[in-house]
Design a protein around this motif. Sequence first.
Motif, short mmCIF file in Angstrom:
data_model
loop_
_atom_site.label_atom_id
_atom_site.label_comp_id
_atom_site.label_asym_id
_atom_site.label_seq_id
_atom_site.Cartn_x
_atom_site.Cartn_y
_atom_site.Cartn_z
N VAL A 451 -113.84 10.92 84.54
CA VAL A 451 -114.18 11.81 85.65
C VAL A 451 -114.08 13.26 85.20
CG1 VAL A 451 -113.40 10.16 87.38
CG2 VAL A 451 -111.81 11.89 86.53
N THR A 452 -114.89 14.10 85.84
CA THR A 452 -114.75 15.55 85.67
C THR A 452 -113.79 16.03 86.75
OG1 THR A 452 -117.00 15.74 84.83
CG2 THR A 452 -115.97 17.75 85.66
N PRO A 453 -112.64 16.58 86.37
CA PRO A 453 -111.60 16.90 87.34
C PRO A 453 -111.86 18.18 88.11
CG PRO A 453 -110.88 17.44 85.14
CD PRO A 453 -112.23 16.85 84.98
N GLN A 454 -112.75 18.11 89.08
CA GLN A 454 -113.02 19.23 89.97
C GLN A 454 -112.49 18.89 91.36
OE1 GLN A 454 -117.22 19.95 89.79
NE2 GLN A 454 -117.15 20.77 87.70
N ARG A 455 -111.67 19.77 91.89
CA ARG A 455 -111.03 19.52 93.19
C ARG A 455 -112.06 19.18 94.24
NH1 ARG A 455 -108.72 18.42 97.37
NH2 ARG A 455 -106.97 19.53 98.32
N GLY A 456 -111.87 18.01 94.88
CA GLY A 456 -112.74 17.59 95.97
C GLY A 456 -113.98 16.85 95.55
N ARG A 457 -114.22 16.73 94.23
CA ARG A 457 -115.43 16.04 93.77
C ARG A 457 -115.18 14.54 93.74
NH1 ARG A 457 -118.78 17.28 88.16
NH2 ARG A 457 -120.26 15.56 88.34
N THR A 458 -116.03 13.76 94.42
CA THR A 458 -115.88 12.31 94.51
C THR A 458 -116.77 11.61 93.49
OG1 THR A 458 -115.33 12.42 96.86
CG2 THR A 458 -116.09 10.30 96.02
N VAL A 459 -116.18 10.67 92.76
CA VAL A 459 -116.89 9.91 91.73
C VAL A 459 -116.87 8.44 92.10
CG1 VAL A 459 -116.92 9.28 89.29
CG2 VAL A 459 -116.22 11.59 89.97
N ASN A 460 -118.03 7.79 92.02
CA ASN A 460 -118.10 6.35 92.27
C ASN A 460 -117.65 5.59 91.02
OD1 ASN A 460 -119.14 6.21 94.97
ND2 ASN A 460 -121.09 6.93 94.17
N ILE A 461 -116.82 4.58 91.21
CA ILE A 461 -116.36 3.74 90.10
C ILE A 461 -116.84 2.32 90.37
CG2 ILE A 461 -114.35 2.86 88.86
CD1 ILE A 461 -112.83 5.35 89.82
N PRO A 462 -117.80 1.86 89.60
CA PRO A 462 -118.36 0.53 89.89
C PRO A 462 -117.36 -0.59 89.65
CG PRO A 462 -119.22 1.40 87.81
CD PRO A 462 -118.44 2.50 88.44
N VAL A 463 -117.29 -1.53 90.59
CA VAL A 463 -116.51 -2.77 90.44
C VAL A 463 -117.54 -3.89 90.40
CG1 VAL A 463 -114.71 -4.24 91.40
CG2 VAL A 463 -114.61 -1.76 91.75
N GLU A 464 -117.74 -4.46 89.22
CA GLU A 464 -118.85 -5.38 89.02
C GLU A 464 -118.64 -6.72 89.71
OE1 GLU A 464 -119.27 -5.69 84.83
OE2 GLU A 464 -119.82 -3.58 84.55
N GLU A 465 -117.42 -7.21 89.75
CA GLU A 465 -117.16 -8.55 90.25
C GLU A 465 -116.94 -8.54 91.76
OE1 GLU A 465 -114.27 -12.31 88.96
OE2 GLU A 465 -113.97 -10.31 88.11
N SER A 466 -117.47 -9.54 92.44
CA SER A 466 -117.21 -9.67 93.88
C SER A 466 -115.83 -10.30 94.08
CB SER A 466 -118.28 -10.53 94.55
OG SER A 466 -118.25 -11.85 94.03
N LYS A 511 -116.14 -1.35 96.87
CA LYS A 511 -116.60 0.00 96.59
C LYS A 511 -115.39 0.89 96.33
CE LYS A 511 -119.34 3.90 98.28
NZ LYS A 511 -120.12 4.47 99.42
N MET A 512 -115.29 1.39 95.10
CA MET A 512 -114.16 2.23 94.70
C MET A 512 -114.66 3.63 94.38
SD MET A 512 -110.92 2.64 93.82
CE MET A 512 -109.93 1.39 93.02
N THR A 513 -113.94 4.64 94.88
CA THR A 513 -114.25 6.04 94.56
C THR A 513 -112.97 6.76 94.14
OG1 THR A 513 -113.95 6.80 96.84
CG2 THR A 513 -116.19 6.15 96.18
N TYR A 514 -113.14 7.86 93.42
CA TYR A 514 -112.01 8.67 92.99
C TYR A 514 -112.33 10.13 93.29
CZ TYR A 514 -108.37 10.77 90.09
OH TYR A 514 -107.29 11.49 89.65
N THR A 515 -111.41 10.81 94.01
CA THR A 515 -111.59 12.22 94.36
C THR A 515 -110.42 13.01 93.81
OG1 THR A 515 -112.69 11.55 96.42
CG2 THR A 515 -111.97 13.86 96.23
N TYR A 516 -110.69 13.84 92.83
CA TYR A 516 -109.64 14.56 92.13
C TYR A 516 -108.89 15.51 93.08
CZ TYR A 516 -107.28 17.16 88.42
OH TYR A 516 -106.34 17.73 87.61
N GLY A 517 -107.55 15.40 93.09
CA GLY A 517 -106.71 16.32 93.85
C GLY A 517 -106.57 15.99 95.32
N ALA A 518 -107.27 14.93 95.80
CA ALA A 518 -107.19 14.58 97.23
C ALA A 518 -105.83 13.97 97.55
CB ALA A 518 -108.30 13.60 97.59
#
Length: 953
Positions: A451-466, A511-518
């Motif tokens: 991830v690019t660590p920018q405050r408030g920026r949300t990144v999608n992280i794919p989870v391949e398996e159901s 569905k997984m996301t990551y938001t730096y600094g949240a």
Amino acid sequence: MEKGFREPPRQITFELLNEQINISVDEEIISILVDRDQIVLGQKNKGIKKKLKIEPASLNDIPKTILSLVTDASFEYSEPTNNQSGPIRVDSSVVDLCSIRPAFTNNTGFQAHLPFRLLQQHWPLNVNGGLVIDCGYAKSIALHPDIETVSMRSLFSHSSTLPDATKSSASMFFTKKLSDYIKADKLTYLVPDWGNDFDLEGIRKSVNFYFDESTPLPKSIAAIFAWQSSKKFVQDRVRENDFVLVVDSFDGGISITPVQAIYQQELAEILPETQGMSWERHPTVIVPNRSIHTAMAHNLDRDGCQTSEELLHLFGFDGLANDSGEVSFVKDDHWYHLPGSILGALTQDLDLNILSNYAISDCLNSTNRDCRGVNVFILPLEDTIKKPDGRMDYKWLGSAWSPIEGCQTLNRWQDEADDIALWRDHLPKLSIRIVRDGLFENFYLVKDATVTPQRGRTVNIPVEESFTLPAGQMHYSFPLQQGEGNKELHFVAYLKSPAFPLKKATACMLKMTYTYGADEPYELKFIPLDSAEAGFKSIRVEWRSASEGEAADLENLPVPDFPARKSWSDFQKFPKEDGQSFSDLLDWVERDLAKVSDIASYGRIKGVIPKWIDKGRDNIFCFIEDVFVHKSSLPLRKDQELPQQGEVLSFYKVKDSKGKLSAEDVTIGADQPKGCFLSKSLRFPVLTIWNHGHSLSESDVPDHFRNAIFEGTQKIISIIESENMPDTLKEELFFFLSCLHKDAPGIVGTRLIDAVKDKNLLRKYHKNIAFAIGNAELPYQQELLEKVINPIDNEGLTRSITMEVLSTALWRTKTLINKLTIENLGALSRNLYGCLEFDFQKVMTDGKGYQIATLCKHLELLLALLRSRGIEGEEFKMVFAQDNHLTKKYVTLVDDVSRIVIDSDIELKSRISLQIEKPEMFRNTPDLLYALRLYLTGDAGASAIGITSVSDD
């Protein structure tokens, strides 16, 4: 005067309920007035007074040291601190948050330290639940078991046992103090690399609440930018793909964070001073090693401090160094003044080789990058990390780099670089623990995400398996694991919904996301593939503390059962394996002792073979004098012919059950027998009878049996002391005597005490020792138990054998577990884990039969030690409490053993017979492993497990 002490402050004497008590206070601190029902606290010469209503009975309960002697400080949480200097107003600031007195950038842009500490105490007085005291300017601080002391640094600590509510309120309190003093529009706060996003949630929420624009930054990245902006960086000729390993120390060991250099041509053109280098931070590797912490604590102890561990936990190395000469502590009437020379004292005799080549290689390997031909730089963050002795193929950068200044550089450069990221972050692996095909395994939510660590920026992280949610549950809770080695976090992924319980198993995409600094950087949603059928569109996971809503119920922890105790009449009608007939074990032993008597009378016989008699069907025998000798009693190989007529045979002459003389342990010629026939005959009844602490001293022992044992014992001693009897016979009879535990003659205790003091004899006689310990009632038995718990050396094989001894002994006598002290139990729990880890590795690599048997014996000891939960006293129950870190490590280890046993089709033969019902999905899991997991995790299903018998034969 003792080193590290000063003259105690002057005494103020006051009367407390007609009792004279001397309270030590510095001049200019506070005035104290005590009435029968109140304490009046005031600041001297300022006329400020506060009356605290106290129940009269409670005044007697206030310990003398509970008064934390505070200068210029208020006595309630809600009142603002009277700072020595006014607040600082600045557009942006950087603060190093993991500190009791954080460093920050002031309005001149230079680095400074807060003029106060972030330290508070909770006094449990019976006044509105107690008082929260701000110790920011305290000159003297009382430390007492009844006072809860919290610092900003302790909120980051891995070893903290503070409740979540305390951490949250303290974090808000400290952050408010920070925001009252630093009036900044923007705040960048440095956090240690050894923390994680889940543990730091409370601090992150507090900072986000009090500062409108705040961004966290790993301390490793800040330090690297301090180096990068120096002249030395140019001299060091950093190339693309080079690694910087940033090393930090904390109370649980050291952390090593690998950061790789990435060259960007565009960056070199826009910002030549960067040399075009940006950085990628890889997940931090934790090396458990408390040698630095232990050495500093020892140095404080040597300096006269009696609270070294507590001070290091609260203040840390930098906190004690910053407060040198400024503060005193009192505990149990013992005063310690922090000397001005504390920095030198703390850094004496620190481990120079804590940063081993192995640890560095292991860290580099964790990045999954090709490190051949790259430069490796070592950047320590503290002076406590010393350059190792000897040759190292790494470049040592030293600890002179200011993370505060590095952060300022990064912020300035990032403004100029605009959209070009100056650093990126590799998120550590993140998984939840699930059951699949009867095995516990990791379901990965994050495998390899950058991830690019920018405050408030949300990144999608794919989870391949159901993921399929099973039906019928009111909620779902999955333990979280993070990083290399699947380190378990103290958090769970928790799902609840009005749609639960589900009527049928429901497949979901994740569905997984990551938001730096949240506040909560990770967000995970379960989205059903068929929402109409499932009855919900999506459910957001709650990240809960593993202990949230589940106060440790130590009184109701499941405790393994113990087999029922037999009576002496039971031994006389003991069921055979066919379940249809019975044996008289007492008569059995008497018959075998009669044979021992024959041996004592006749000794070892020699005779010449007259002629073999062949009755067909391999029924071949002869008579030497009046003794019947059958071919089957000879030690012959399949391809070996019978000895000829005239050859000599040696044997014991004994009467069989019909009174006829027969030969036992026959050898050809004068050879010594390699075994003893009694091991096959005598062991089972003896081990069965003298189990559960049974002894001849019991009133219901038949007299004829008691007399037979006394007479047989005398015959056995004569054989053991004879020079003409084979060693195999002597050893087997000595084993018999050992099994009699407290009924054994004195020779047993004398010889076995010598055995536990010699590691070679210990290995030879470990089975004798296991059975001789009995209920550890006699002095020699107590000494055997103590020597087994604390063996003669700490070699792996010695530890392994003593663990086998305890595994046998603790399943022989129900009350033996009560002989363990809390220190014994704690040491055994830790040492056994190390043994089981070693067993597991050996079984994985070799898988030999004896290694599997050893693993099984050690697992049986773990089940035995879990019976300590039934001992009175909370401290015993805590050792294997389900939420303990070590208990959780045991759970993971048991899961790993289950996997290798099932995948490799290994038969785990346990001596313990369990009455247990397993779900169909666990049909392939050995009973012992399934039971251990239920007990370790505190599963209610453990209460239905019965232990019917333990076989020692």
